[in-house]
Design a protein around this motif. Structure first.
Motif, PDB file in Angstrom:
ATOM      1  N   ILE A  61      12.155  50.285  97.718  1.00 48.05           N
ATOM      2  CA  ILE A  61      12.480  48.998  97.098  1.00 48.05           C
ATOM      3  C   ILE A  61      13.945  48.983  96.687  1.00 48.05           C
ATOM      4  CG2 ILE A  61      12.064  47.576  95.052  1.00 48.05           C
ATOM      5  CD1 ILE A  61       9.144  48.497  95.227  1.00 48.05           C
ATOM      6  N   SER A  72       7.848  44.503  94.134  1.00 50.93           N
ATOM      7  CA  SER A  72       9.142  44.922  93.607  1.00 50.93           C
ATOM      8  C   SER A  72       9.369  44.358  92.205  1.00 50.93           C
ATOM      9  CB  SER A  72      10.272  44.472  94.542  1.00 50.93           C
ATOM     10  OG  SER A  72      10.357  43.062  94.583  1.00 50.93           O
ATOM     11  N   LYS A  81       7.900  51.876  98.775  1.00 46.98           N
ATOM     12  CA  LYS A  81       7.128  50.630  98.756  1.00 46.98           C
ATOM     13  C   LYS A  81       5.625  50.885  98.727  1.00 46.98           C
ATOM     14  CE  LYS A  81      10.510  47.454 100.712  1.00 46.98           C
ATOM     15  NZ  LYS A  81      10.828  46.474 101.780  1.00 46.98           N
TER      16      LYS A  81
END
Length: 234
Positions: A61, A72, A81
């Motif tokens: 992210i 996020s 992620k």
């Protein structure tokens, strides 16, 4: 049957029957890409009660993701992620089994990644990788729901094994495979709208209903609120 009759699913039942809810609970959906499109798909599937999600993304992210990507936040910049997905989805529905693949999809690892999947969702941003994914799904006999976004615009389709719809739709754009969302931008509303439409087509496939977008694709223009379906020649 106890789990699928939990109060959390009561608001599904006017649209999704108890038998369909069981099919969702028994299903596995793989999502390739956990960004704006894939992250929202994943949360919708978790809230719908899909039993297992395979999430595939080797990225981390960064601050540019904050305008649109559900997983996020200002507090997890730099995190993987798939790990951000785990934290979010476990808080949403802890009964969903998560298989996290902190890697990039390719045709060599497809058989391992998609093992047990009933359906694959394409949330990629590269034409060549989309075509590779469709070829892998054809080889593995997996139905594919594919979506794309750029600026105010989105598209969505379904490719069942042997259809090669992604190849037919995207082959003429191979020379300009630069990622249109990088050129036109990517506000939050476009991936969230297209993710919801993709989730609806995915549920139809899982429960055994005919998807509306087989051998065709939907094009959405959110600036003028125009939606048009185009047939793909066989």
């Amino acid at each position: 049957m106890k789990g699928i009759l939990a109060p959390r699913y009561e608001r599904n039942y006017k649209t999704i029957s108890v038998e369909d809810q069981k099919k969702l609970a028994d299903s596995t959906i793989a999502i390739v890409g956990c960004g704006g499109l894939g992250g929202t798909m994943a949360e919708e599937f978790a809230r719908l009660g899909v039993g297992r999600l395979i999430l595939v993304d080797g990225d981390t992210i960064d601050e540019t993701n904050l305008n649109r990507q559900l997983f996020s936040t200002e507090y997890n910049i730099g995190a993987k992620k798939v790990e951000a997905a785990r934290q979010r989805l476990q808080a949403v529905n802890s009964s969903v089994e998560l298989t996290l693949i902190d890697d990039w999809f390719n045709q060599d690892n497809a058989a391992d990644i998609f093992s047990g999947a009933n359906l694959v969702c394409d949330a990629l941003d590269s034409i060549q990788r989309r075509i590779d994914l469709e070829q892998s799904c054809h080889r593995l006999n997996k139905p594919l729901v594919y979506a794309g976004i750029a600026g105010w615009f989105g598209m969505l389709g379904v490719s069942l094994p042997g259809d090669y719809s992604v190849l037919k739709v995207f082959k003429d754009g191979m020379e300009n495979d630069r990622g249109m969302e990088k050129i036109w931008g990517n506000p939050a509303f476009t991936p969230w709208v297209m993710s919801s439409l993709a989730a609806a087509e995915s549920v139809k496939i899982i429960v055994g209903r005919e998807p509306a977008l087989r051998n065709s694709w939907l094009q959405a223009d959110l600036l003028y609120m125009e939606f048009e379906t185009f047939k793909i020649s066989k």
